[in-house]
Every structure is written in structure tokens, then in C-alpha cells.
Design a protein around this motif. Structure first.
Motif, mmCIF file in Angstrom:
data_model
loop_
_atom_site.group_PDB
_atom_site.id
_atom_site.type_symbol
_atom_site.label_atom_id
_atom_site.label_comp_id
_atom_site.label_asym_id
_atom_site.label_seq_id
_atom_site.Cartn_x
_atom_site.Cartn_y
_atom_site.Cartn_z
ATOM 1 N N SER A 77 24.508 12.929 31.076
ATOM 2 C CA SER A 77 25.325 11.725 30.869
ATOM 3 C C SER A 77 24.464 10.468 30.974
ATOM 4 N N GLN A 134 33.155 11.443 29.318
ATOM 5 C CA GLN A 134 33.823 12.539 30.020
ATOM 6 C C GLN A 134 35.286 12.217 30.331
ATOM 7 N N ASP A 187 30.428 13.428 25.263
ATOM 8 C CA ASP A 187 30.072 13.993 26.562
ATOM 9 C C ASP A 187 31.177 14.926 27.052
ATOM 10 N N GLU A 188 30.993 16.210 26.869
ATOM 11 C CA GLU A 188 31.954 17.231 27.323
ATOM 12 C C GLU A 188 33.385 16.920 26.884
HETATM 13 MG MG LIG Z 1 27.722 14.431 32.782
#
Ligand SMILES: [Mg+2]
Ligand SMILES: Nc1ncnc2c1ncn2[C@@H]1O[C@H](COP(=O)(O)OP(=O)(O)OP(=O)(O)O)[C@@H](O)[C@H]1O
Length: 225
Positions: free
Chosen positions: A51, A96, A173-174
Motif C-alpha cells: 500500500s 482498501q 489495493d485489494e
Molecule cells: Mg495494504
């Protein structure tokens, strides 16, 4: 092929300092490039700095040393405001969590993004916004505000927002971590059809394998896998 990379990191190092504790070295001498239209995944252990890497590319953080270029523009010695301008022109980001404006509906969140630099007229914006939401299977939730969306729905709306004004690169991010395997694969495949460079972080090896370029963050550096 001798095209100019859309993202180029050269010798990037980043550590975090907390009062009364030794600095945490997260990235150390990272070299990384992403070509226009390239689709890449990034895996690596929790806390390895994935991240942080995304935040550096997005210009949300500044490196301690090394250089970051996005869309051919160097982010070095630019103010926070100037980095935000480069980001608005070049980069779509889905993080996220907490990507959406809480008091706007899903459709209004996408419409707002369409208002920044896309060639979509105000009159067509609601239709285009709904189409973008439908691409990610959340068209039926267009009128929901974020707190009335499930976690996975909110992430899919965030992807629609992130690609709305056709950035040169999408940083994700995810974003499919809260989805069942089948929906996650469908969403990633949809993202991969967009004609822009994509870097997506995932802990899911099967999802990471859906692209040709796989990177891994280990020992403070990015390596091809
Ligand atoms: Mg992360
Ligand atoms: N603002 C900050 N201040 C201090 N430490 C930080 C800060 N941001 C991140 N860190 C630390 O830097 C390291 C890398 O964090 P990062 O969020 O980049 O990891 P990650 O690879 O994305 O992990 P995950 O897979 O769990 O999301 C972690 O040890 C984290 O605690």
C-alpha cells in the motif's frame, strides 16, 4: 517496443518514523516500471509495503530518496497540490476502504468523477455512470449511499469511480478482497478489459495469476515473479 512507461520508480526508498522508536524501513531502492496498457499484479506479505508503494505512485506520499514519474511527469519537488493535479490527470485509485463520498449515492459518486476531465457531458453523465456501475455488477445499487452498500459492492463502485475519467493507470489495493471467488474473478476480468495500465494488489494467488506480469514485494523491493 520502446514506449515510455506510464509509471517509473527509480531507487525509491521510504521509511516511517514514530516518536521514540527506530524508523521502520519499508521500501529500499525500489526500481519499478509499468508500460502503457500493461496489466500487473503485486503480491507480498502483510506489512511488506504494497500500500505504501501505491501511495507513492499516487503522489499521496513522498519518497525519502529516489524518483517517481507518472504519465511522463516527475513528482519530485512538487507541492502536494501539484501532485494532486498530476494524480487527477493520470491516475485512478481504489484503496482498501473509504473510497466513496458518504453522502452521495453510488451513481452520484461516479458522476462526480466523470466531471473531472472526462469528455462526458453533464446530460449524459447519469447514463454513463449507470453503465460503469453495471460493468461491475452493481447497477441495481446505483441509488444507494455507501453505508447502504455491502463492503464488496462499495469496492466495486469504487472501481467504477476510479476508471470513470479514463486515467492512464489504475491502482487498485485489494479491491476484491471482500468478494466471493467467482465475483472477484469477474470483477478483475472486467478491470483487465479496460484499455489502461493496471496495478492491482492482492493476497489471492489465483487472482494475481490472471495477468501476464506478476510482481512480488519482498525484502523491501519489487521483484518479478
Ligand atoms: Mg495494504
Ligand atoms: N503512516 C505510517 N506511519 C508509520 N508506519 C506506517 C505508516 N504507514 C505504514 N506503516 C508501516 O509500514 C509497513 C508497510 O505498510 P503497508 O500498509 O504498505 O503494508 P502492506 O504490504 O500494504 O500490508 P497489507 O497486506 O497488510 O495491506 C507496515 O509495517 C506499517 O505498519
Amino acid at each position: 517496443m520502446n514506449t515510455r512507461p506510464v509509471v517509473r520508480l527509480t531507487g525509491v526508498s521510504k521509511s516511517f518514523s514514530m516518536p521514540g522508536a527506530p524508523p521502520i524501513a519499508v521500501l529500499n531502492g525500489v526500481d519499478f516500471t509499468l508500460q502503457p496498457g500493461e496489466k500487473a499484479s503485486l503480491t507480498g506479505p502483510s506489512g511488506s509495503g504494497k500500500s505504501t508503494l501505491l501511495a507513492l505512485i499516487a503522489g499521496l506520499l513522498e519518497p525519502d530518496s529516489g524518483t517517481v514519474e507518472v504519465g511522463g511527469e516527475s513528482l519530485a519537488s512538487r507541492s502536494e497540490y501539484q501532485r494532486a493535479e498530476v494524480r487527477a490527470r493520470t491516475t485512478g485509485i481504489a484503496l482498501q476502504s473509504d473510497n466513496l463520498i458518504p453522502f452521495l449515492s453510488a451513481r452520484e459518486n461516479v458522476e462526480l468523477a466523470l466531471g473531472f476531465g472526462s469528455d462526458v457531458t453533464r446530460r449524459r453523465a447519469p447514463t454513463v455512470a449507470r453503465e460503469l456501475l453495471e460493468r461491475f455488477g452493481v447497477g441495481h445499487r446505483a441509488d444507494h449511499v455507501p453505508r447502504h452498500l455491502s463492503g464488496g459492492e462499495a469496492q466495486r463502485v469504487a472501481l467504477a469511480v476510479a476508471i470513470a475519467n479514463r486515467p492512464a493507470v489504475l491502482l487498485a489495493d485489494e479491491v476484491v478482497a471482500q468478494l466471493d471467488a467467482e465475483t472477484a474473478a469477474r470483477v478483475i476480468d472486467e478491470v483487465l478489459t479496460v484499455d489502461i495500465a493496471v496495478l492491482y494488489i492482492t493476497h489471492d494467488v489465483a487472482l494475481a495469476d490472471r495477468v501476464t506480469t506478476r510482481y512480488e514485494l519482498v525484502d523491501h523491493r519489487v521483484r518479478p515473479r
